[in-house]
Scaffold this active site. Structure first.
Site, PDB file in Angstrom:
ATOM      1  N   SER A  65       1.044   0.298   6.885  1.00  0.00           N
ATOM      2  CA  SER A  65      -0.209  -0.372   6.543  1.00  0.00           C
ATOM      3  C   SER A  65      -0.041  -1.869   6.707  1.00  0.00           C
ATOM      4  CB  SER A  65      -0.577  -0.064   5.090  1.00  0.00           C
ATOM      5  OG  SER A  65      -1.630  -0.907   4.673  1.00  0.00           O
ATOM      6  N   THR A  66      -1.091  -2.551   7.157  1.00  0.00           N
ATOM      7  CA  THR A  66      -1.043  -4.008   7.251  1.00  0.00           C
ATOM      8  C   THR A  66      -1.763  -4.632   6.060  1.00  0.00           C
ATOM      9  OG1 THR A  66      -0.917  -3.750   9.637  1.00  0.00           O
ATOM     10  CG2 THR A  66      -1.400  -5.940   8.882  1.00  0.00           C
ATOM     11  N   HIS A  67      -1.601  -4.008   4.894  1.00  0.00           N
ATOM     12  CA  HIS A  67      -2.265  -4.497   3.692  1.00  0.00           C
ATOM     13  C   HIS A  67      -1.240  -5.093   2.736  1.00  0.00           C
ATOM     14  CE1 HIS A  67      -5.253  -1.029   4.732  1.00  0.00           C
ATOM     15  NE2 HIS A  67      -5.352  -2.029   5.576  1.00  0.00           N
ATOM     16  N   ASN A  68      -0.694  -6.235   3.114  1.00  0.00           N
ATOM     17  CA  ASN A  68       0.240  -6.952   2.241  1.00  0.00           C
ATOM     18  C   ASN A  68      -0.601  -7.844   1.334  1.00  0.00           C
ATOM     19  OD1 ASN A  68       1.165  -6.721   5.173  1.00  0.00           O
ATOM     20  ND2 ASN A  68       3.109  -6.834   4.131  1.00  0.00           N
ATOM     21  N   GLN A  81       0.890  -1.156   0.000  1.00  0.00           N
ATOM     22  CA  GLN A  81       0.000   0.000   0.000  1.00  0.00           C
ATOM     23  C   GLN A  81       0.923   1.200   0.000  1.00  0.00           C
ATOM     24  OE1 GLN A  81      -3.855  -0.643   1.360  1.00  0.00           O
ATOM     25  NE2 GLN A  81      -3.750   0.609  -0.460  1.00  0.00           N
TER      26      GLN A  81
END
Lengths: 264, 574
Positions: free
Chosen positions: B501-504, B334
């Site tokens: 962000s923890t959107h891997n 992200q």
């Protein structure tokens, strides 16, 4: 102290803290009914109904009443390390006309207690080798732990004071302490175990802020004075009534210990 | 020697949102399942002391214990990857509910453009618009095909949002099941400014219930209290939708579902292109078990799903030098940056109050909602103002040029604590041939198995997008009646230290071509038809949105696919 502060503040939006909490519990309890997800709310309501309201063991002293704080002793540091920590933290977050500084907030006790625990020993960090030189984007890669970084950092501060000013740290003027901390912040003159002194400085700075603003249960933020300075309400159960308000609302802060006394 | 357990129809690995949805749907369809979770069980009672910034936000109480397992990272393949020794850029979850427990609850649907990104980009701009090395690919499914599943997921989770159709996003078949969150003064300022500039602001779709709600599964939950403890925290009211208070109790109530916690899956067992079950370790006793199953469903976090496939030697690993292989391909993240701040000398806001998904946003510069003909980047970002609740340790805002400590720092950080509204940018992340996941050659977990290695950096595409977004955020801030405004418009290299962000996403993507995807659009593996790999690993790229809403829709569709597969007993689900 607490009483005085309270008088200077606008009155709370919801009446006393207890009342808003009870009101909330009633409302949400009714909404939840008998479903599977009662959670904390359900537990608190149950206890509320079954137990007479009374002062229980562990209830904090009333404002103004002097009691001994048994938490203010050392788990990790020696006396000299504690004095150093207190002096340095006070320069990071000094007492001024706005309110207490790190020393009065108990920040050095906070840091001592934290270094003694799993954070100080990197208990939940990846600490397997090999330990290699890192690019800046790869983060902390040193073999030693936070408590070791902190202790050796204090020693480096002591050495630097002796070398630069021929004085012990407690004898430095505030201006000299600031000068020293600026050198450590920049990290160009002093190395600590092969790392720039800025690594130690950042740990000192972040743990000082943690000690000023974490829940008082950890030994800092004494009497929630850090929160009061920042107009931070602490542990409140609901802001439903003020979330849409245009005007700023000041609360008497509440801490987690309130859960143990009023409703525990 | 592993103890061999009786065979079950379906074993599910990972008990977060994906695992919870699959468990509930299969259990309701009468299919027996076992759910394995490496972490511990959780319930709302565990959050008795959750309003604790130090414990949860800074000591990562709900996050993965990195002393047992982490990932390694490098910016390019020329660097040596090193382990992520403490949490930073992203926060991996652990335990029942997974990251679905500590999320903020911002809940979007990816755009119609996202699902057909390659086709639509070429249609509008020609193939040359896609730079060399960018592995843009369609998802194999359209927004319209996925719409009913978005609706189903949103009704389960009780997503709160504006009534009516927003012109910037895909067409909805129904309104959000719950009305929008309450509007704070900051949200109103953002909305008015955005409208004045001709944009289309709307309330962030929220999984923090705006009102009391009973979902179609019969689960009743109470409304959010705006207490300001969402991201990194569990919700003690159950007002924030998470698997523990929605899908998991539904699954357990049927009697068709058994959840085993503290069960860490070591490998998917397989032979001749079919999985036969999984091998797992009880994390407390070290005892090993083999759980045979007809169908294996991987539903752990995207990175962990990919790692388990690589460790199990299931599917062909991606090779960046040739661009072949699929496991580890199209890793994306992200791209955040380019935010602006509106600073108020004349007033203070109640910024301590809030909720994870409380905010307003615009999509006028997201996806392909604006003309990219003369822009040096593709896709875009969601621009938003959110009020998640400022907590005092992590929030110390000061004007540019203020020292980081000392008297001046103290004075300024106290003064500005409640005086700055920040407009944020959540930018898309597009896939590149040289961004990928594989197994690290050096670093191991506590069981001696290789860690997953991430090779990733920001590209010019990202830097140009951020520069562009900063011009938009500052324009909005300038209309927000502030005393002064400021913006930053640069990002340099990806750095794993500061939280972003923890959107891997990506690493085992879905599609229609086994040459560039690991699974079909039901997330059923091309190389092992009885294995489903469900999670953000399926995204061929990451959009300018939080991923959970889209994941929820994909999971409901996959649950149908698994049910169909169980009925027909073989073959790829069309």
């Amino acid at each position: 102290m607490a009483e005085e502060e309270k008088d200077q503040q606008p009155k709370q939006p919801n009446g006393p803290q207890d009342e808003s909490r009870r009101k909330f519990l009633k409302v949400s309890g009714a909404a939840l009914g008998g479903v599977v997800v009662g959670g904390v709310v359900g537990g608190l309501i149950g206890r509320n109904m079954n137990q007479p309201k009374q002062t229980q063991p562990g209830t904090p002293a009333k404002p103004g009443q002097q009691t001994k704080d048994f938490n203010q002793a050392l788990m990790y540091m020696n006396a000299e390390q504690f004095t150093l920590t207190e002096a340095l933290a006070e320069r990071i977050f000094p007492e001024d006309e706005l309110g207490p500084g790190a020393k009065a907030l108990g920040v050095a006790f906070f840091i001592d207690h934290q270094l003694a625990g799993q954070w100080g020993t990197n208990g939940r960090d990846y600490m397997m080798g090999p330990f290699q030189k890192a690019e800046a984007t790869q983060g902390y890669q040193a073999i030693f732990k936070r408590h070791e970084l902190f202790s050796t950092g204090l020693q480096a501060v002591k050495n630097y004071a002796q070398q630069k000013y021929q004085k012990g740290v407690p004898d430095l003027t505030p201006e000299q302490l600031d000068e020293l901390l600026t050198v450590f912040e920049k990290g160009q003159e002093v190395q600590i175990n092969g790392l720039p002194s800025s690594v130690f400085f950042n740990l000192l700075r972040s743990s000082t802020l943690e000690g000023a603003y974490s829940d008082p249960l950890y030994g800092g933020n004494k009497d929630m004075q850090g929160w009061r300075m920042k107009k931070y309400p602490g542990n409140q159960m609901t802001y439903m009534d003020i979330i849409e308000k245009e005007e700023f609302v000041t609360y008497e802060p509440a801490s987690l210990s309130d859960h143990m006394t009023q409703h525990g | 020697m592993a103890t061999k357990l009786p065979k079950v129809p379906v074993v599910i690995v990972g008990m977060g949102w994906m695992g919870g949805i699959i468990a509930a749907e299969l259990a309701k369809a009468g299919i027996k399942t076992v759910g394995l979770e490496r972490g511990k069980r959780r319930k709302t009672e565990d959050y008795f002391m959750v309003h604790d910034e130090l414990r949860y936000a800074l000591r990562y109480d709900l996050m993965q214990d990195l002393s047992r397992e982490s990932i390694t990272f490098r910016n390019t393949s020329k660097m040596t990857a090193l382990p992520m020794r403490t949490h930073g850029s992203f926060l991996l979850g652990e335990g029942v509910g997974g990251s679905g427990v500590h999320w903020n609850g911002q809940n979007y649907r990816f755009l119609p453009y996202d699902f057909q990104i390659r086709t639509k980009t070429i249609e509008r701009y020609g193939a040359k618009k896609i730079p060399d090395g960018m592995q843009l690919q369609d998802w194999g499914i359209t927004y319209d095909e996925l719409e009913p599943y978005f609706d189903k997921y949103e009704k389960m989770a009780g997503i709160s949002g504006d009534k009516g159709q927003n012109p910037m996003v895909g067409k909805r078949s129904a309104d959000f099941p719950v009305g929008p969150m309450k509007k704070t003064p900051g949200i109103k300022l953002f909305e008015e400014a955005a409208k004045k500039l001709g944009y289309h602001p709307y309330m962030v779709p929220s999984a923090n219930l705006a009102d009391n709600y009973t979902n179609p599964d019969g689960i009743s939950r109470a409304a959010c209290q705006y207490c300001g403890f969402c991201e990194r925290f569990g919700c003690e009211y159950g007002a924030k939708s998470d698997p523990v208070v929605t899908v998991l109790p539904v699954a357990e109530k049927t009697g068709n579902f058994e959840l085993r916690d503290l069960s860490n899956v070591m490998e998917v067992l397989h032979t001749g292109g079919r999985a036969t079950g999984v091998r797992y370790i009880n994390t407390l006793t070290g005892e090993e078990f083999e759980q045979p199953a007809d169908v294996v469903v991987l539903t752990s976090y995207a990175l962990h799903n990919v790692r388990l496939l690589l460790l199990s030697k299931l599917g062909k690993p991606y090779d960046p030098s040739t661009g072949t292989g699929v496991i580890g391909r199209n890793y994306a993240y992200q791209v955040n940056g380019g935010g602006a701040q509106a600073i108020y000398e004349d007033r203070e806001f109640n910024l301590f109050a809030g909720a994870g998904a409380l905010g307003s946003c615009i999509d006028d510069f997201n996806g392909d909602n604006f003309d990219h003909s003369n822009l040096p980047f593709l896709h875009g970002a969601n621009i938003r103002y959110t009020q998640a609740g400022f907590r005092p340790i992590q929030t110390n805002p000061t004007p540019a040029g203020t020292p980081k400590w000392g008297k001046e720092f103290k004075k300024q950080s106290l003064h500005y604590y409640n005086r700055i509204l920040t407009i944020g940018v959540q930018g898309s992340s597009l896939p590149w041939r040289h961004h990928y996941l594989d197994l690290d050659p050096t670093y191991k977990d506590v069981y001696g198995r290789p860690l997953l290695r991430i090779t990733y950096d920001f590209e010019d595409q990202d830097r140009e997008m951020i520069k562009f977004m900063a011009t938009k955020t500052i324009a909005i801030a300038n209309e927000m009646k502030a005393t002064k405004t400021q913006a930053s418009n640069t990002i340099s290299n990806y750095d794993i230290v500061p939280y972003q962000s923890t959107h891997n996403t990506g690493g085992a993507v879905m599609g229609t071509d086994p040459g560039n995807s690991a699974t079909n659009t039901h997330m059923q593996m091309w190389d092992a038809e009885n294995v489903f790999v469900i999670g953000a690993n399926a995204f061929t790229h990451n959009s300018g949105y939080n991923p959970t809403g889209t994941l929820g829709a994909l999971a409901y569709r996959a649950a149908e696919g698994i049910t169909k597969y169980m009925q027909q007993g073989k073959g790829m689900i069309g």
